[in-house]
Design an enzyme around this catalytic site. Structure first.
Site, mmCIF file in Angstrom:
data_model
loop_
_atom_site.group_PDB
_atom_site.id
_atom_site.type_symbol
_atom_site.label_atom_id
_atom_site.label_comp_id
_atom_site.label_asym_id
_atom_site.label_seq_id
_atom_site.Cartn_x
_atom_site.Cartn_y
_atom_site.Cartn_z
ATOM 1 N N ASP A 1 -27.215 18.016 18.900
ATOM 2 C CA ASP A 1 -26.839 19.356 19.351
ATOM 3 C C ASP A 1 -27.398 20.371 18.347
ATOM 4 O OD1 ASP A 1 -25.403 21.342 20.764
ATOM 5 O OD2 ASP A 1 -23.767 19.929 21.110
ATOM 6 N N ASP B 1 -28.045 24.619 22.165
ATOM 7 C CA ASP B 1 -26.795 25.309 22.468
ATOM 8 C C ASP B 1 -27.029 26.794 22.744
ATOM 9 O OD1 ASP B 1 -23.742 25.274 22.336
ATOM 10 O OD2 ASP B 1 -24.225 26.852 20.895
ATOM 11 N N GLU C 1 -28.864 24.309 27.285
ATOM 12 C CA GLU C 1 -27.560 24.578 27.856
ATOM 13 C C GLU C 1 -27.682 25.870 28.646
ATOM 14 O OE1 GLU C 1 -24.607 26.415 25.567
ATOM 15 O OE2 GLU C 1 -22.978 25.616 26.775
ATOM 16 N N HIS D 1 -17.379 18.952 27.172
ATOM 17 C CA HIS D 1 -16.369 19.435 26.230
ATOM 18 C C HIS D 1 -15.954 20.881 26.473
ATOM 19 C CE1 HIS D 1 -20.169 20.916 24.880
ATOM 20 N NE2 HIS D 1 -19.561 21.728 24.035
ATOM 21 N N ASP D 2 -16.623 21.573 27.383
ATOM 22 C CA ASP D 2 -16.279 22.969 27.658
ATOM 23 C C ASP D 2 -15.496 23.129 28.957
ATOM 24 O OD1 ASP D 2 -17.476 24.005 25.378
ATOM 25 O OD2 ASP D 2 -19.428 24.215 26.347
HETATM 26 C C1 NOJ Z 1 -21.627 26.279 24.012
HETATM 27 C C2 NOJ Z 1 -20.873 25.093 23.505
HETATM 28 O O1 NOJ Z 1 -20.942 24.070 24.446
HETATM 29 C C3 NOJ Z 1 -19.462 25.548 23.235
HETATM 30 O O2 NOJ Z 1 -18.594 24.485 22.969
HETATM 31 C C4 NOJ Z 1 -19.511 26.528 22.098
HETATM 32 O O3 NOJ Z 1 -18.215 27.049 21.895
HETATM 33 C C5 NOJ Z 1 -20.476 27.672 22.398
HETATM 34 N N1 NOJ Z 1 -21.709 27.241 22.952
HETATM 35 C C6 NOJ Z 1 -20.834 28.417 21.126
HETATM 36 O O4 NOJ Z 1 -21.687 27.656 20.336
#
Ligand code: NOJ
Length: 552
Positions: free
Chosen positions: A102, A203, A257, A324-325
């Site tokens: 990541d 990211d 992402e 995870h989000d």
């Molecule tokens: C996307 C990530 O998946 C998330 O978990 C994070 O909080 C934000 N970007 C900031 O890096």
């Protein structure tokens, strides 16, 4: 139909995402670690997956669980040492599993030495690594922040200026317009590529390039945040540069992402001839089912079909239903009740693993791990949840409604410890887990599912095997059937003379359907029920039944 899409290893395998903090703790401190992953390498191999993406494990003050990096070349001691890291990826390689890192370079932590120096003086050599607004120009125009209810600029006294942060205050945005900063990032990526990393997950990368005049944006622009704050044309120049510096010479791939705000943006990021990124994942279906009211199956189908059609000839996408989000897969798209949890998770995994695009599966979804009940704000540690809570409080909005939706949709739902067995703390740790274990671990865990041929886990393994053995699931063309059906998702995958029909009942009751293809069945490749009620072109699928048929 023969697909003209070029072949690549990162298109062919299945990716498994590990949230390192929650996977397996080897030393009893309550946090998952590399040695814990090492203990479970055989488990990873048993899944048949061929890539692991691990969320950030770098040195970090952990304001956003590691998405705030203070040293990109150092390991957060919570996870182990560099030697542990090396041993972990060597163990993966031995088992044919590649590693995806990541890369969090839209922003750093405010504790990074670059920012510490940059904020202290306008003459710092790192000043232009970040975005600044000198206070003598007055207050900067309002900018929306994804995590900070106060907005995206924060003041620092030492150099009498404001710095920009798209996410939290502790996550200052890096200035990609600065060639020195870009070189630093490429060097960091090379450092990890030399250590054997095979891919990078970029990211929040669509926000990397900014309009450095920091204009006043129109009222309500934050609803279309990416369009205004992301996808600047310069981003493509930087990606081309990154490709030449890192991806090409080290033979690694990168996944973005987010995919911009239009299909064209997505193509501009990933089309092969452009030599930028190799793949991306979009968020359109993630935005579905954010509330307990759920979603319409036809909307779900339309989103997947639209994106597939747009990428039928050129470009490649990753497909995911959770990470995870987001809340847990089965709670958002399936049915977590004890009666239907098993079959509905199997149905969703069948979809994920039979769709075109590289499947990204999230730890625990191979077991049907569910959301956890967290009705009060005191239980939350996530900066995103807390930021949202503060906004609702400040605006005096309906707090009961907010907490109901948060409890259902919060990403903390998906960060609970992995459920290995039915011993205390689900076998995740011998200490006190950093986050409460889901109380349903006695029923949902690896040890019990491992033994049961009908479990979610064994169905997942069978599906991965099927995908690995039949190229039609990777490169075959996708065709939606029976578009208006609100209960069943039916589609064909076709490669040369190989044809498979995927049937997925998204409801908790029997659902009948009639398709001409059902008259050409050759054999059943996989099903989550024993019998198949099929006669003369008509089929009745059981609740959440998922079946794949090979067609003549
Ligand atoms: C996307 C990530 O998946 C998330 O978990 C994070 O909080 C934000 N970007 C900031 O890096």
């Amino acid at each position: 139909m023969k697909s003209e899409i070029s072949r690549a290893w990162w298109k062919e395998g299945v990716l498994y995402q590990i949230y390192p903090q929650s996977f397996k703790d080897s030393d009893g401190d309550g946090f998952g670690d590399f040695q814990g992953v090492i203990q479970e390498l055989d488990y990873l191999e048993s899944l048949g997956i061929s890539m692991v993406w691990m969320n950030p494990f770098f040195e970090s003050p952990m304001v956003d669980n590691g998405y705030d990096v203070s040293d990109y070349r150092a390991i957060n001691p919570r996870y182990g040492t560099m030697e542990d890291f090396d041993a972990m990826i060597a163990g993966m390689k031995k088992r044919g599993i590649k590693f995806v890192l990541d890369v969090v370079v839209n922003h750093s932590s405010d504790q990074h030495k670059w920012f510490q120096s940059a904020r202290s003086s306008r003459d710092s050599e790192y000043r232009d690594y970040y975005h600044w607004w000198p206070a003598e120009k007055g207050k900067p125009p309002h900018r929306h922040s994804l995590f900070d209810p106060e907005g995206g600029w924060d003041y620092v006294e030492e150099s009498d200026s404001y710095y920009l942060h798209t996410f939290a205050e502790a996550q200052p945005d890096l200035n990609w317009e600065n060639p020195k900063l870009r070189q630093e990032v490429y060097d960091i990526m090379k450092f990890w590529a030399k250590k054997g990393v095979d891919g990078f997950r970029m990211d929040a990368f669509q926000f990397a390039s900014k309009d450095t005049t920091y204009p006043v944006f129109p009222e309500g622009h934050e609803k279309d945040f990416i369009k205004w704050y992301g996808m600047r044309p310069q981003l493509h120049d930087y990606l081309k540069e990154m490709y030449k510096e890192v991806m090409e010479p080290y033979n690694v791939f990168a996944v973005a992402e987010g995919a911009g705000s239009t299909l064209q943006d997505a193509h501009d990021l990933v089309d092969e001839a452009r030599k930028e990124l190799q793949t991306a994942y979009h968020f359109e279906y993630v935005d579905m089912s954010r509330t307990p009211e759920g979603y319409k199956l036809t909307d779900f189908k339309n989103v997947f079909t639209k994106w597939d059609e747009a990428f039928a000839e050129e470009g490649w996408l990753a497909v995911f239903l959770s990470n995870h989000d987001n809340a847990r897969l089965v709670d958002r798209f399936g049915n977590p009740s004890p009666e239907f949890r098993r079959v509905s998770t199997q149905m969703l995994n069948t979809f994920l693993l039979s769709m075109r695009g590289t499947p990204y599966t999230y730890y625990g979804d191979e077991l049907g791990m569910t959301n956890i009940d967290m009705p009060t704000i005191e239980e939350y540690v996530d900066i995103h949840a807390i930021g949202k809570y503060k906004t609702v409080l400040a605006k005096n909005e309906d707090m009961d409604e907010f907490m109901k939706v948060l409890n259902y949709s919060s990403r903390e739902n998906a960060r609970t410890p992995m459920q290995w067995d039915d011993t205390e703390n689900a076998g995740f740790t011998t200490g006190t887990p950093w986050k409460k274990v889901n109380p349903n671990y006695k029923e949902i865990n690896v040890a019990s599912q491992d033994k049961n041929p009908n479990s979610v886990l064994n169905h997942f393994r069978n599906m991965v095997k099927l995908r690995n053995e039949h190229e039609v699931f990777v490169y075959g063309a996708y065709q939606l059937l029976d578009r208006e059906n609100e209960e069943t998702y039916a589609f064909l995958r076709t490669l040369d003379d190989k044809k498979v029909l995927v049937l997925l009942n998204f409801t908790n009751h029997d659902s009948a359907l009639e398709l001409p293809e059902l008259k050409q069945i050759n054999k059943t490749l996989i099903s989550n029920y024993e019998d198949l009620n099929n006669a003369n072109g008509k089929i009745t699928l059981k609740p959440y039944q998922a079946v794949i048929l090979s067609i003549n």
